[in-house]
Design a protein around this motif. Sequence first.
Motif, PDB file in Angstrom:
ATOM      1  N   GLY A 256       0.814  -1.211   0.000  1.00  0.00           N
ATOM      2  CA  GLY A 256       0.000   0.000   0.000  1.00  0.00           C
ATOM      3  C   GLY A 256       0.848   1.262   0.000  1.00  0.00           C
ATOM      4  O   GLY A 256       2.063   1.218   0.229  1.00  0.00           O
ATOM      5  N   LEU A 416      -5.163   0.577  -0.561  1.00  0.00           N
ATOM      6  CA  LEU A 416      -5.429  -0.329   0.560  1.00  0.00           C
ATOM      7  C   LEU A 416      -6.092   0.371   1.749  1.00  0.00           C
ATOM      8  O   LEU A 416      -7.126  -0.055   2.236  1.00  0.00           O
ATOM      9  CB  LEU A 416      -4.118  -0.989   1.007  1.00  0.00           C
ATOM     10  N   THR A 437     -10.113   3.105  -2.615  1.00  0.00           N
ATOM     11  CA  THR A 437      -9.368   2.297  -1.654  1.00  0.00           C
ATOM     12  C   THR A 437     -10.285   1.222  -1.079  1.00  0.00           C
ATOM     13  O   THR A 437     -11.515   1.357  -1.146  1.00  0.00           O
ATOM     14  CB  THR A 437      -8.818   3.209  -0.532  1.00  0.00           C
ATOM     15  N   GLY A 455      -7.654  -4.670  -0.453  1.00  0.00           N
ATOM     16  CA  GLY A 455      -7.308  -3.526  -1.284  1.00  0.00           C
ATOM     17  C   GLY A 455      -7.889  -3.587  -2.677  1.00  0.00           C
ATOM     18  O   GLY A 455      -8.453  -4.593  -3.106  1.00  0.00           O
ATOM     19  N   SER A 459      -3.030  -3.259  -4.595  1.00  0.00           N
ATOM     20  CA  SER A 459      -3.070  -3.684  -3.188  1.00  0.00           C
ATOM     21  C   SER A 459      -3.755  -5.027  -2.994  1.00  0.00           C
ATOM     22  O   SER A 459      -3.786  -5.529  -1.869  1.00  0.00           O
ATOM     23  CB  SER A 459      -3.768  -2.625  -2.328  1.00  0.00           C
TER      24      SER A 459
END
Length: 488
Positions: A256, A416, A437, A455, A459
């Motif tokens: 992330g 993330l 996110t 994520g 991510s």
Amino acid sequence: MSVAYDSLFIGGEWVASGGTTQITVVSASTEEVLGQIPEATAADVDKAVAAARGACGDPAGWSRWEPARRAEALERLADALDKRGEDIAHRVSSQNGMPIAVSRQLEAVFPATLLRYYAGMVRDRESEESRPGLFGGTTLVRRTPVGVVGAIVPWNFPQTLAAFKYAPALAAGCTVVIKPSPETVLDSYLLAEAVQEAALPPGVVNIVTGGRDVGAHLVSHPGVDKVAFTGSTGAGRQIAETCGRMLRPVTLELGGKSAAIILDDADLDSVNTAQNLFGATLLNNGQTCYLSTRILVPRTRYAQVVDVFTGFVEGLTVGDALDPDTQIGPMASARHRQRVESFIAEGRAEGARVTAGGGRPSQLDRGWFVEPTVFADVDNSFTVAREEIFGPVLSLIPYTDVDEAVQIANDSDYGLGGTVWSSDPERAVEVARRVQTGTIGINQYLPDPTAPFGGVKASGLGRELGPEGLAAYENQKSIYLSAPASGN
Ligand code: NAD
């Protein structure tokens, strides 16, 4: 005190490894040897997968147990882990440098909490549900465990991130082969001891030791039905390729580079905010995947916020991870410190201004420490704003208006975590809705076991925790029942 184990936990027993290679684990704070254990061979992994398959597929096996009986076993495991809480915290912190105050709060507690949470979720749950059909008749929708799970875990939260996988997997009726990271393999022996004490049937939990090759063997093993991975995006891509080729379900929790959006009305002065800022940006020496390490600051308050962060970071206590007063411990390995330091050098070379830290703490002559570091005048195109550093390094990036803040937050390969800071929570939630996110916090960041965690973009794929985390270990089967013949 150094510990040594001469065997692996496979099929409910301690068995000798087929190989001769040893893994030596070293303290991140003192560089002293903490222990040695055997590295698993490919044949050991095969044995572990066979044990897991046997425990799952047996007609009287784990997957066939009544959920209530499985729930009881999970609660016994939670009790056995609770008993070992202090040992777990101590061992984790010695290995990876996590401040002991953090490992006592998280590593010693989170796994048992998750086991009890998932035990409660499945205890009285029916495995079949009847749905009325739109074309007449009904469908029986049946949930079944996916089978044998290969769980691959990183070193930063070794117990918690293993539990993110095995707690829902076991609750669903799956059996697991866990591969911890070599840097933090010693605490996995405490988990194995707890599994034994809780009298889980042999083969339900197996642990294989080793690095990337052992992990890769597990991921591509024909006896594995699903892979659950937490680690770097690079390794995640390789694992995804293998699983893609094999059409094997996979959950990937990867890296992330999250953003903290400081709105113009944020109150950064209270003690509570300082604690929350610390948790959201620097927890575990910056070695936490979801941290908001890009701090987006309104230009109107830029100088003031730079001062706040500089003072806050300079006031942190850096030291031995086992000291309860330590807020920032060392990096997990010499190699990792080198990586973090090369990012700090790159930030300087790109023109970012160091306002705190930037070197090694002069009072600590052993251990892999770096000073917590603040960079001001960072542009979002700089390497320090794009790459995951995974260390205590914050980048302060100015923005003009909220639209620009959201645009910068979203201008990342990752997605993330993230945070929004404001004295008006509703306004903050409006901004949070616009950030791409998987998770985001308002004036703090703390993942909750009841909510999905994971994520978007680089991510990862899929979700852990919450009911979604349980569903990731289940298949659904639809049994269509014909409509009863209409009477005449
Ligand atoms: P890593 O990817 O190097 O290793 C993670 C685990 O995977 C280790 O057990 C390792 O031995 C194994 N491994 C490595 N390559 C493999 C391969 N090709 N096949 C199979 N197994 C393989 O990561 P790390 O350095 O241990 O951990 C740090 C990384 O983990 C950071 O990028 C961090 O962001 C990420 N992380 C993500 C989350 C999340 O939930 N998204 C949580 C914690 C850490």
